[in-house]
Motif scaffolding. Structure first.
Motif, PDB file in Angstrom:
ATOM      1  N   GLU A 197       4.571  13.558  -4.325  1.00 13.01           N
ATOM      2  CA  GLU A 197       3.200  13.903  -4.702  1.00 13.01           C
ATOM      3  C   GLU A 197       2.313  14.108  -3.478  1.00 13.01           C
ATOM      4  N   SER A 198       2.472  13.263  -2.475  1.00 13.49           N
ATOM      5  CA  SER A 198       1.620  13.399  -1.289  1.00 13.49           C
ATOM      6  C   SER A 198       1.940  14.671  -0.510  1.00 13.49           C
ATOM      7  N   LEU A 199       3.198  15.051  -0.445  1.00  9.51           N
ATOM      8  CA  LEU A 199       3.544  16.272   0.280  1.00  9.51           C
ATOM      9  C   LEU A 199       3.243  17.533  -0.526  1.00  9.51           C
ATOM     10  N   GLU A 200       3.160  17.409  -1.868  1.00  8.96           N
ATOM     11  CA  GLU A 200       2.754  18.564  -2.665  1.00  8.96           C
ATOM     12  C   GLU A 200       1.283  18.917  -2.421  1.00  8.96           C
ATOM     13  N   MET A 224      12.216   4.578  -6.792  1.00 11.56           N
ATOM     14  CA  MET A 224      11.835   5.799  -7.491  1.00 11.56           C
ATOM     15  C   MET A 224      10.334   6.056  -7.355  1.00 11.56           C
ATOM     16  N   ALA A 225       9.533   5.008  -7.445  1.00 13.99           N
ATOM     17  CA  ALA A 225       8.083   5.158  -7.281  1.00 13.99           C
ATOM     18  C   ALA A 225       7.735   5.582  -5.860  1.00 13.99           C
ATOM     19  N   GLU A 226       8.473   5.064  -4.880  1.00 17.58           N
ATOM     20  CA  GLU A 226       8.223   5.446  -3.482  1.00 17.58           C
ATOM     21  C   GLU A 226       8.502   6.939  -3.270  1.00 17.58           C
ATOM     22  N   PHE A 227       9.635   7.401  -3.781  1.00 16.72           N
ATOM     23  CA  PHE A 227       9.953   8.819  -3.614  1.00 16.72           C
ATOM     24  C   PHE A 227       9.015   9.703  -4.419  1.00 16.72           C
ATOM     25  N   SER A 228       8.550   9.209  -5.542  1.00 12.00           N
ATOM     26  CA  SER A 228       7.545   9.941  -6.302  1.00 12.00           C
ATOM     27  C   SER A 228       6.257  10.069  -5.499  1.00 12.00           C
ATOM     28  N   GLY A 229       5.867   8.985  -4.822  1.00 10.48           N
ATOM     29  CA  GLY A 229       4.682   9.027  -3.973  1.00 10.48           C
ATOM     30  C   GLY A 229       4.839   9.992  -2.807  1.00 10.48           C
ATOM     31  N   ASN A 256       0.844  -1.199   0.000  1.00 10.13           N
ATOM     32  CA  ASN A 256       0.000   0.000   0.000  1.00 10.13           C
ATOM     33  C   ASN A 256       0.874   1.241   0.000  1.00 10.13           C
ATOM     34  N   ASP A 257       1.670   1.367  -1.050  1.00 15.29           N
ATOM     35  CA  ASP A 257       2.593   2.493  -1.192  1.00 15.29           C
ATOM     36  C   ASP A 257       2.065   3.453  -2.249  1.00 15.29           C
ATOM     37  N   SER A 268      10.946  18.127  -0.299  1.00 14.06           N
ATOM     38  CA  SER A 268      10.478  16.885   0.317  1.00 14.06           C
ATOM     39  C   SER A 268      11.365  15.683  -0.006  1.00 14.06           C
ATOM     40  N   ILE A 269      11.851  15.590  -1.229  1.00 15.22           N
ATOM     41  CA  ILE A 269      12.676  14.430  -1.593  1.00 15.22           C
ATOM     42  C   ILE A 269      14.005  14.425  -0.836  1.00 15.22           C
ATOM     43  N   PRO A 270      14.810  15.501  -0.883  1.00 20.11           N
ATOM     44  CA  PRO A 270      16.062  15.458  -0.116  1.00 20.11           C
ATOM     45  C   PRO A 270      15.829  15.279   1.384  1.00 20.11           C
ATOM     46  N   LEU A 271      14.789  15.930   1.910  1.00 14.84           N
ATOM     47  CA  LEU A 271      14.497  15.797   3.339  1.00 14.84           C
ATOM     48  C   LEU A 271      14.113  14.363   3.690  1.00 14.84           C
ATOM     49  N   SER A 272      13.289  13.731   2.861  1.00 15.54           N
ATOM     50  CA  SER A 272      12.899  12.350   3.140  1.00 15.54           C
ATOM     51  C   SER A 272      14.086  11.394   2.989  1.00 15.54           C
ATOM     52  N   ILE A 273      14.980  11.671   2.048  1.00 15.62           N
ATOM     53  CA  ILE A 273      16.179  10.840   1.906  1.00 15.62           C
ATOM     54  C   ILE A 273      17.045  10.938   3.159  1.00 15.62           C
TER      55      ILE A 273
END
Length: 139
Positions: free
Chosen positions: A97-100, A89-94, A12-13, A109-114
């Motif tokens: 998109e969710s944080l946008e 890549m799909a996980e980081f895309s999700g 459920n990602d 969001s991507i660098p912060l989540s990494i």
């Protein structure tokens, strides 16, 4: 109970939910019947892999190498690597998109989540990660 719930929730990602939504909007309930053969095949595959691991004490790649040789194992592991890279890549895309939705740019969001995930993996303990994943399963 913790690892079982986490494993059951793993699909459920972001990528999965996007595909479920698009297919549901496009096809409705017409492909709902496919859940039963898919579920049956997943149960059989999981059971077979588990039994092979318990009986032989070896991982799937080692068993493939013993049965089919190094070349086939190398090819399968390369395909597995590409699949995992695409999944990440799909996980980081999700995540982006969710944080946008909340107005947070994907460039933040991507660098912060990494960084957060890297710190969790490097500094976190199994117990802490399990608790975090169990809380995430509630969502």
């Amino acid at each position: 109970m913790g690892p079982g719930i986490i494993t059951a929730s793993v699909d459920n990602d972001g990528g999965g939910i996007a595909i479920y939504s698009v297919c549901g909007a496009h096809f409705g309930y017409s492909f709902l019947w496919t859940l039963f053969p898919i579920m049956l095949s997943l149960i059989v595959i999981q059971e077979m892999c588990t039994r092979m691991g318990v009986v032989t004490g070896k991982g799937l790649s080692e068993l493939i190498r013993e049965s089919y040789g190094v070349k086939i194992t190398f090819l399968i592991m390369i395909l597995l690597l590409l699949t995992n890279i695409t999944n990440v890549m799909a996980e980081f895309s999700g995540i982006a998109e969710s944080l946008e939705i909340f107005g947070i740019s994907k460039y933040i969001s991507i660098p912060l989540s990494i960084i957060i995930l890297w710190l969790l993996v490097i500094r976190g303990t199994y117990k802490n990660l399990e608790k975090i994943f169990l809380v995430a399963c509630l969502f």
